[in-house]
Structures are given as C-alpha cells and as structure tokens.
Motif scaffolding. Structure first.
Motif, mmCIF file in Angstrom:
data_model
loop_
_atom_site.group_PDB
_atom_site.id
_atom_site.type_symbol
_atom_site.label_atom_id
_atom_site.label_comp_id
_atom_site.label_asym_id
_atom_site.label_seq_id
_atom_site.Cartn_x
_atom_site.Cartn_y
_atom_site.Cartn_z
ATOM 1 N N GLY A 73 -10.498 -17.309 0.856
ATOM 2 C CA GLY A 73 -11.806 -17.007 0.277
ATOM 3 C C GLY A 73 -12.890 -17.939 0.801
ATOM 4 O O GLY A 73 -14.024 -17.516 1.033
ATOM 5 N N SER A 74 -12.543 -19.204 1.027
ATOM 6 C CA SER A 74 -13.520 -20.176 1.499
ATOM 7 C C SER A 74 -13.850 -19.961 2.970
ATOM 8 O O SER A 74 -14.976 -20.215 3.408
ATOM 9 C CB SER A 74 -12.989 -21.604 1.299
ATOM 10 N N ALA A 75 -12.872 -19.498 3.750
ATOM 11 C CA ALA A 75 -13.060 -19.340 5.186
ATOM 12 C C ALA A 75 -14.053 -18.242 5.497
ATOM 13 O O ALA A 75 -14.909 -18.360 6.371
ATOM 14 C CB ALA A 75 -11.725 -19.059 5.867
ATOM 15 N N GLY A 76 -13.950 -17.112 4.775
ATOM 16 C CA GLY A 76 -14.835 -15.978 5.043
ATOM 17 C C GLY A 76 -14.591 -15.447 6.444
ATOM 18 O O GLY A 76 -13.649 -15.808 7.130
ATOM 19 N N GLY A 77 -15.441 -14.556 6.885
ATOM 20 C CA GLY A 77 -15.358 -14.076 8.251
ATOM 21 C C GLY A 77 -14.422 -12.899 8.422
ATOM 22 O O GLY A 77 -14.820 -11.829 8.714
ATOM 23 N N GLY A 78 -13.149 -13.058 8.238
ATOM 24 C CA GLY A 78 -12.187 -11.995 8.490
ATOM 25 C C GLY A 78 -12.063 -11.026 7.329
ATOM 26 O O GLY A 78 -12.595 -11.244 6.246
ATOM 27 N N GLN A 79 -11.355 -9.953 7.590
ATOM 28 C CA GLN A 79 -11.076 -8.966 6.561
ATOM 29 C C GLN A 79 -9.796 -9.354 5.827
ATOM 30 O O GLN A 79 -8.802 -9.723 6.462
ATOM 31 C CB GLN A 79 -10.907 -7.582 7.186
ATOM 32 N N VAL A 80 -9.796 -9.248 4.512
ATOM 33 C CA VAL A 80 -8.587 -9.564 3.759
ATOM 34 C C VAL A 80 -7.448 -8.629 4.155
ATOM 35 O O VAL A 80 -6.283 -9.007 4.103
ATOM 36 C CB VAL A 80 -8.863 -9.502 2.235
ATOM 37 N N THR A 81 -7.800 -7.412 4.590
ATOM 38 C CA THR A 81 -6.760 -6.455 4.983
ATOM 39 C C THR A 81 -6.078 -6.831 6.291
ATOM 40 O O THR A 81 -5.104 -6.199 6.690
ATOM 41 C CB THR A 81 -7.344 -5.038 5.095
ATOM 42 N N ASP A 82 -6.590 -7.857 6.991
ATOM 43 C CA ASP A 82 -5.924 -8.355 8.194
ATOM 44 C C ASP A 82 -4.835 -9.368 7.861
ATOM 45 O O ASP A 82 -4.061 -9.753 8.736
ATOM 46 C CB ASP A 82 -6.945 -9.019 9.137
ATOM 47 N N ALA A 83 -4.794 -9.827 6.630
ATOM 48 C CA ALA A 83 -3.850 -10.871 6.233
ATOM 49 C C ALA A 83 -2.426 -10.326 6.145
ATOM 50 O O ALA A 83 -2.216 -9.129 5.927
ATOM 51 C CB ALA A 83 -4.272 -11.463 4.892
ATOM 52 N N PRO A 84 -1.412 -11.202 6.306
ATOM 53 C CA PRO A 84 -0.017 -10.763 6.229
ATOM 54 C C PRO A 84 0.342 -10.056 4.931
ATOM 55 O O PRO A 84 1.230 -9.209 4.918
ATOM 56 C CB PRO A 84 0.762 -12.075 6.383
ATOM 57 N N VAL A 85 -0.345 -10.373 3.839
ATOM 58 C CA VAL A 85 -0.043 -9.685 2.583
ATOM 59 C C VAL A 85 -0.212 -8.178 2.756
ATOM 60 O O VAL A 85 0.563 -7.385 2.199
ATOM 61 C CB VAL A 85 -0.917 -10.213 1.422
ATOM 62 N N PHE A 86 -1.214 -7.757 3.548
ATOM 63 C CA PHE A 86 -1.414 -6.323 3.728
ATOM 64 C C PHE A 86 -0.404 -5.712 4.683
ATOM 65 O O PHE A 86 -0.123 -4.511 4.611
ATOM 66 C CB PHE A 86 -2.849 -6.032 4.148
ATOM 67 N N GLN A 87 0.176 -6.515 5.561
ATOM 68 C CA GLN A 87 1.304 -6.034 6.363
ATOM 69 C C GLN A 87 2.471 -5.696 5.431
ATOM 70 O O GLN A 87 3.155 -4.680 5.610
ATOM 71 C CB GLN A 87 1.725 -7.089 7.381
ATOM 72 N N PHE A 88 2.678 -6.558 4.442
ATOM 73 C CA PHE A 88 3.742 -6.308 3.478
ATOM 74 C C PHE A 88 3.443 -5.084 2.623
ATOM 75 O O PHE A 88 4.312 -4.235 2.402
ATOM 76 C CB PHE A 88 3.945 -7.540 2.604
ATOM 77 N N LEU A 89 2.199 -4.965 2.165
ATOM 78 C CA LEU A 89 1.843 -3.814 1.345
ATOM 79 C C LEU A 89 2.023 -2.510 2.123
ATOM 80 O O LEU A 89 2.516 -1.513 1.577
ATOM 81 C CB LEU A 89 0.409 -3.944 0.838
ATOM 82 N N GLN A 90 1.636 -2.504 3.384
ATOM 83 C CA GLN A 90 1.821 -1.297 4.187
ATOM 84 C C GLN A 90 3.300 -0.970 4.343
ATOM 85 O O GLN A 90 3.694 0.202 4.293
ATOM 86 C CB GLN A 90 1.174 -1.455 5.558
ATOM 87 N N SER A 91 4.122 -1.993 4.515
ATOM 88 C CA SER A 91 5.567 -1.752 4.635
ATOM 89 C C SER A 91 6.136 -1.172 3.343
ATOM 90 O O SER A 91 7.031 -0.327 3.379
ATOM 91 C CB SER A 91 6.300 -3.049 5.015
ATOM 92 N N LEU A 92 5.606 -1.586 2.197
ATOM 93 C CA LEU A 92 6.043 -1.020 0.919
ATOM 94 C C LEU A 92 5.617 0.437 0.800
ATOM 95 O O LEU A 92 6.392 1.287 0.333
ATOM 96 C CB LEU A 92 5.460 -1.813 -0.248
ATOM 97 N N ALA A 218 -1.154 8.419 0.934
ATOM 98 C CA ALA A 218 -2.111 8.253 -0.163
ATOM 99 C C ALA A 218 -2.027 6.838 -0.740
ATOM 100 O O ALA A 218 -3.058 6.235 -1.085
ATOM 101 C CB ALA A 218 -1.856 9.281 -1.254
ATOM 102 N N LEU A 219 -0.812 6.305 -0.853
ATOM 103 C CA LEU A 219 -0.658 4.944 -1.369
ATOM 104 C C LEU A 219 -1.321 3.932 -0.448
ATOM 105 O O LEU A 219 -2.018 3.019 -0.906
ATOM 106 C CB LEU A 219 0.829 4.610 -1.536
ATOM 107 N N TRP A 220 -1.135 4.101 0.873
ATOM 108 C CA TRP A 220 -1.723 3.153 1.812
ATOM 109 C C TRP A 220 -3.245 3.259 1.806
ATOM 110 O O TRP A 220 -3.956 2.248 1.849
ATOM 111 C CB TRP A 220 -1.170 3.372 3.205
ATOM 112 N N THR A 221 -3.770 4.485 1.726
ATOM 113 C CA THR A 221 -5.221 4.671 1.652
ATOM 114 C C THR A 221 -5.792 3.968 0.428
ATOM 115 O O THR A 221 -6.838 3.304 0.495
ATOM 116 C CB THR A 221 -5.567 6.171 1.621
ATOM 117 N N LEU A 222 -5.098 4.097 -0.704
ATOM 118 C CA LEU A 222 -5.549 3.420 -1.923
ATOM 119 C C LEU A 222 -5.455 1.909 -1.770
ATOM 120 O O LEU A 222 -6.357 1.174 -2.212
ATOM 121 C CB LEU A 222 -4.722 3.883 -3.119
ATOM 122 N N MET A 223 -4.388 1.413 -1.139
ATOM 123 C CA MET A 223 -4.248 -0.026 -0.915
ATOM 124 C C MET A 223 -5.417 -0.576 -0.113
ATOM 125 O O MET A 223 -5.909 -1.684 -0.385
ATOM 126 C CB MET A 223 -2.931 -0.322 -0.205
#
Length: 258
Positions: A73-92, A218-223
């Motif tokens: 949050g402090s860094a700013g700049g990038g998209q949160v959806t680029d973070a590894p957490v979203f790689q995991f969410l997409q895999s789910l 649909a799940l990924w679009t919502l994520m």
C-alpha cells in the motif's frame, strides 16, 4: 520459493501445508506464489486427484501478512492484481479438481475465503472463522462477495463482512460453510480420510461434476473487480489508519473519513 509452504503427493492427494505457525500462518506474497504453483499443479498434473489444504500449529491462517500489505500500500505504483496473491486467486478460480480443507483454530480473511473454493471442509469445534475486511478498511476478495452470500445468505454474509466477528465450528457447519465439525485433534485425520475417498472416485466424473457446479471465468472476472476495489482501498488513508491501528493494537479512528 517459500519454506513456509510444504507440499507432498501420496495416493493421488496433493497436500499443501501452511507452515508458518509462529505467525499463525499469516500469508506473505512469497507464500502466495508457492500456493499458486501448487494449485496449478493440482489442476494440470494427472497424478493429482485431490488437493488438500492443512496447517501446522494452532491456527489455519491469520490471513494476509499485514506487514506485506503495508509495504504494498505504501509503495503505490503497481496494480494489486499483479501481486502473487492474485496468481493464487486465479489458480483457485480455474481449479476443476476437488479441494479439501482441514481447519483448526483461526481462519481469518483469505483463511476463510479459501474455504469457499473447497468442496469438503472439516473444521474443529473450537475453530473461529472471520472476514474482517471492513475492520481493515479493505474490501472482499477471492470472489467472496458472491460466494459467501450464496452459501450463508446476504444478511449473515454482510454481518460477517461489516462487523468482522468470528463464527465457531458448529456455526460454520450449520450455515453451510463446512461439512464436518470435529474435535481439533481429529481434524487432519478426517480431512485426509475424506480426501482419499474422493481420490478413489472416477476422476473424470468428479472433475466434470465440479466444472458444472461453478463458472470459473465468472469467478475470475469478479476477482478482478474485487481487486480494483481492494487495491483502491489498500492505498487509502482509511486503510493506512486501520493497518497502523492493527500494528499498534488499538482501535482505528475513522471519524475523519468521508
């Protein structure tokens, strides 16, 4: 890689263990990257028939590592959806093989929303499940804004999101969030037993059944939509106040928020 995620494959069951008990299995971005790899392996490796999530220690997961999120949050700049957490969410979202979870102690945030992507969930009688996103001035993730109300109803889901209060194991079963509620010492054994039973069933039949029961795209679009809301909140003054209050063990002051 992260030593805090351990994996093993036996009898068609890929077991993924959250192994950071000293931090209540709070999940870092490095851990999310390994979780994504393991979940993608479960989907693509024919040797894997079932994915089993479990944990070491007295908690399933305390949720996201707050220090990680303060840094993002402090860094700013990038998209949160680029973070590894979203790689995991997409895999789910893409996972079309059965997933089982063994839950002891606290399951907070992603520790609960992960369960919404599991097909069999075993919880301890003394488990405590919560989604305190609003308490941290954030927004729901992992398609939980759809899946949690679908499972427990709008009013219960809104209360869990808005107030952040935990429900116990028996309530989780009564509300449909879990299949079994057992003494804590039996959670791992019963979850493993259920995973083996499912692994013994016709794999293509199981896989097609799961595909029919969920809409992965649909799940990924919502994520992604949730990610936009989550990301905008994560860099907000509200969230910074909530993170600091959490770190300082005090109540956040949102009186000036508007």
């Amino acid at each position: 890689m992260s030593d805090h995620i351990q994996t093993s494959l036996a009898d068609g069951v890929l077991t993924v263990t959250l192994a950071r008990p000293d931090k209540k299995n709070a999940i870092t971005q490095a851990m999310y990257a390994v979780l994504a790899e393991a979940t993608n392996r479960a989907r693509t490796d024919d040797a894997v028939r079932v994915l089993l999530f479990r944990s070491e220690g007295d908690s399933f997961s305390a949720g996201n590592d707050i220090a990680d999120f303060i840094a993002i949050g402090s860094a700013g700049g990038g998209q949160v959806t680029d973070a590894p957490v979203f790689q995991f969410l997409q895999s789910l979202a893409k996972l079309d093989k059965p997933a089982v979870a063994a839950v002891r102690g606290r399951a907070v945030g992603i520790g609960l929303t992960l369960l919404l992507h599991c097909d069999l969930v075993v919880v301890a009688e003394n488990a405590l499940l919560s989604v305190p996103f609003v308490n941290l001035a954030l927004a729901p993730e992992a398609a939980s804004s759809l899946l949690l109300p679908a499972v427990i109803g709008h009013q219960r889901a809104f209360e869990m999101f808005a107030l952040g209060e935990a429900i116990d194991g028996p309530t989780a079963v009564a509300w449909g969030l879990a299949n079994r509620c057992v003494p804590a010492e039996q959670v791992d054994a019963i979850a493993a037993e259920l995973a083996l039973k499912v692994a013994s069933r016709a794999p293509n039949s199981i896989r097609k059944t799961k595909r029919l029961m969920r809409d992965a795209e649909a799940l990924w679009t919502l994520m992604l939509s949730e990610g936009e809301a989550f990301g905008s909140q994560m860099s907000s003054p509200e969230a910074m106040e909530a993170f600091m209050a959490f770190s300082q063990k005090r109540q956040p002051d949102f009186s000036k928020a508007g």
